[in-house]
Design a protein around this motif. Structure first.
Motif, mmCIF file in Angstrom:
data_model
loop_
_atom_site.group_PDB
_atom_site.id
_atom_site.type_symbol
_atom_site.label_atom_id
_atom_site.label_comp_id
_atom_site.label_asym_id
_atom_site.label_seq_id
_atom_site.Cartn_x
_atom_site.Cartn_y
_atom_site.Cartn_z
ATOM 1 N N GLU A 176 0.821 -1.207 0.000
ATOM 2 C CA GLU A 176 0.000 0.000 0.000
ATOM 3 C C GLU A 176 0.859 1.264 0.000
ATOM 4 O O GLU A 176 0.580 2.226 -0.719
ATOM 5 C CB GLU A 176 -0.931 -0.014 1.217
ATOM 6 N N ILE A 177 1.920 1.250 0.803
ATOM 7 C CA ILE A 177 2.794 2.422 0.886
ATOM 8 C C ILE A 177 3.492 2.678 -0.452
ATOM 9 O O ILE A 177 3.515 3.803 -0.958
ATOM 10 C CB ILE A 177 3.830 2.236 2.006
ATOM 11 N N GLN A 178 4.037 1.629 -1.046
ATOM 12 C CA GLN A 178 4.753 1.811 -2.300
ATOM 13 C C GLN A 178 3.809 2.143 -3.448
ATOM 14 O O GLN A 178 4.169 2.889 -4.361
ATOM 15 C CB GLN A 178 5.571 0.559 -2.613
ATOM 16 N N SER A 179 2.609 1.613 -3.409
ATOM 17 C CA SER A 179 1.635 1.919 -4.453
ATOM 18 C C SER A 179 1.293 3.405 -4.457
ATOM 19 O O SER A 179 1.243 4.057 -5.514
ATOM 20 C CB SER A 179 0.366 1.088 -4.249
ATOM 21 N N LYS A 180 1.079 3.975 -3.271
ATOM 22 C CA LYS A 180 0.766 5.400 -3.173
ATOM 23 C C LYS A 180 1.988 6.259 -3.472
ATOM 24 O O LYS A 180 1.896 7.277 -4.170
ATOM 25 C CB LYS A 180 0.240 5.727 -1.780
ATOM 26 N N ALA A 181 3.135 5.869 -2.943
ATOM 27 C CA ALA A 181 4.336 6.688 -3.105
ATOM 28 C C ALA A 181 4.830 6.715 -4.541
ATOM 29 O O ALA A 181 5.327 7.744 -5.021
ATOM 30 C CB ALA A 181 5.448 6.165 -2.190
ATOM 31 N N ARG A 182 4.678 5.603 -5.250
ATOM 32 C CA ARG A 182 5.198 5.503 -6.610
ATOM 33 C C ARG A 182 4.137 5.754 -7.672
ATOM 34 O O ARG A 182 4.451 5.819 -8.861
ATOM 35 C CB ARG A 182 5.824 4.122 -6.815
ATOM 36 N N GLY A 183 2.879 5.850 -7.243
ATOM 37 C CA GLY A 183 1.819 6.101 -8.203
ATOM 38 C C GLY A 183 1.567 4.939 -9.135
ATOM 39 O O GLY A 183 1.241 5.116 -10.310
ATOM 40 N N VAL A 184 1.738 3.722 -8.613
ATOM 41 C CA VAL A 184 1.511 2.521 -9.419
ATOM 42 C C VAL A 184 0.489 1.646 -8.710
ATOM 43 O O VAL A 184 0.284 1.758 -7.501
ATOM 44 C CB VAL A 184 2.814 1.725 -9.645
ATOM 45 N N SER A 185 -0.149 0.789 -9.474
ATOM 46 C CA SER A 185 -1.149 -0.113 -8.914
ATOM 47 C C SER A 185 -0.614 -1.531 -8.921
ATOM 48 O O SER A 185 -0.060 -1.996 -9.923
ATOM 49 C CB SER A 185 -2.450 -0.038 -9.722
ATOM 50 N N TYR A 186 -0.762 -2.206 -7.790
ATOM 51 C CA TYR A 186 -0.335 -3.591 -7.679
ATOM 52 C C TYR A 186 -1.523 -4.546 -7.762
ATOM 53 O O TYR A 186 -1.379 -5.740 -7.527
ATOM 54 C CB TYR A 186 0.404 -3.826 -6.358
ATOM 55 N N GLU A 187 -2.695 -4.008 -8.066
ATOM 56 C CA GLU A 187 -3.870 -4.860 -8.146
ATOM 57 C C GLU A 187 -3.761 -5.765 -9.371
ATOM 58 O O GLU A 187 -3.413 -5.323 -10.466
ATOM 59 C CB GLU A 187 -5.144 -4.015 -8.239
ATOM 60 N N LYS A 188 -4.074 -7.036 -9.150
ATOM 61 C CA LYS A 188 -4.040 -7.977 -10.254
ATOM 62 C C LYS A 188 -5.238 -7.744 -11.167
ATOM 63 O O LYS A 188 -6.354 -7.537 -10.708
ATOM 64 C CB LYS A 188 -4.061 -9.415 -9.738
ATOM 65 N N LYS A 189 -4.961 -7.754 -12.447
ATOM 66 C CA LYS A 189 -6.040 -7.578 -13.403
ATOM 67 C C LYS A 189 -6.875 -8.855 -13.480
ATOM 68 O O LYS A 189 -6.342 -9.949 -13.628
ATOM 69 C CB LYS A 189 -5.473 -7.255 -14.789
ATOM 70 N N LYS A 190 -8.155 -8.670 -13.339
ATOM 71 C CA LYS A 190 -9.055 -9.818 -13.394
ATOM 72 C C LYS A 190 -9.221 -10.268 -14.839
ATOM 73 O O LYS A 190 -9.459 -9.470 -15.740
ATOM 74 C CB LYS A 190 -10.419 -9.444 -12.800
ATOM 75 N N ARG A 191 -9.063 -11.559 -15.003
ATOM 76 C CA ARG A 191 -9.241 -12.107 -16.347
ATOM 77 C C ARG A 191 -10.727 -12.194 -16.683
ATOM 78 O O ARG A 191 -11.538 -12.612 -15.869
ATOM 79 C CB ARG A 191 -8.617 -13.504 -16.435
#
Length: 208
Positions: A176-191
């Protein structure tokens, strides 16, 4: 959260520059190389022809298995270098967290602080003094390999320190911290599930 390496833990001579996570250019933990006592580039002597033949005939491990073995040996060495030394039987989730924080000093992933003008910016236009950390994805994969290695080496699943709740919560927090700090999403894309052809009733027979 500012992760600080444990001062009581063993240190390495590696600097923490560059880009990436635990994995180096070949996605293998560069910080783990300092613990290896082997010399991969050493040429075998003429008197070791028998051992050379034996090793060449043995099946080669997959990349995952080789990495898992290196990670496991490294963690064992970390426990030996710990002050005071720790046995695997006494290792807990708290010690695993200490190990992960220790690895941060070798990190190559820029994690912007909230005071940084590039906080939440996926592609910063200029350098900044924010700290380098291990990437969440690298730590997550590392814990997965160590968790499997623990049980493969005789450990019981219910006492696996790498599967402790505290470790799972820590990895979630880092994500969560790195996602906000780096502006990237780690959520897996649902197939998307393939749409099944809907069965239509057969047309009525044509009138005679």
């Amino acid at each position: 959260m500012d992760l600080i390496p444990n001062p009581d833990s063993p240190r390495s001579d590696h600097s923490g520059g560059g880009g990436g996570g635990v994995g180096g250019p070949s996605n293998s933990p560069h910080c783990f190389a300092s613990f290896s006592s082997a010399t991969p580039g050493a040429a075998p002597s003429s008197s070791s022809s028998t051992s050379t033949t034996t090793s060449s005939s043995s099946p080669s491990l997959s990349r995952y298995e080789s990495q898992k073995r290196r990670d496991w040996n490294t963690f064992g060495q970390y426990l030996k270098n710990h002050r005071p030394p720790l046995s695997l039987a006494r290792c807990s989730g708290a010690h695993v967290l200490e190990f992960l924080r220790y690895l941060d000093q070798f990190g190559k992933t820029k994690v912007h602080t909230q005071m940084c003008p590039f906080f939440g910016h996926p592609n910063p236009p200029a350098p900044c003094p924010c700290p380098l950390r291990q990437a969440w994805g690298s730590l997550d994969a590392l814990i997965g390999r160590l968790r499997a290695a623990y049980e493969e080496n005789g450990g019981k699943p219910e006492s696996n320190p790498f599967g402790a709740r505290a470790v799972r919560l820590y990895l979630r927090e880092v994500r969560e911290i790195q996602s906000k700090a780096r502006g990237v999403s780690y959520e897996k894309k649902k197939r998307k599930k393939p749409q099944q052809d809907q069965q239509h009733p057969p047309p009525p027979p044509a009138a005679a």
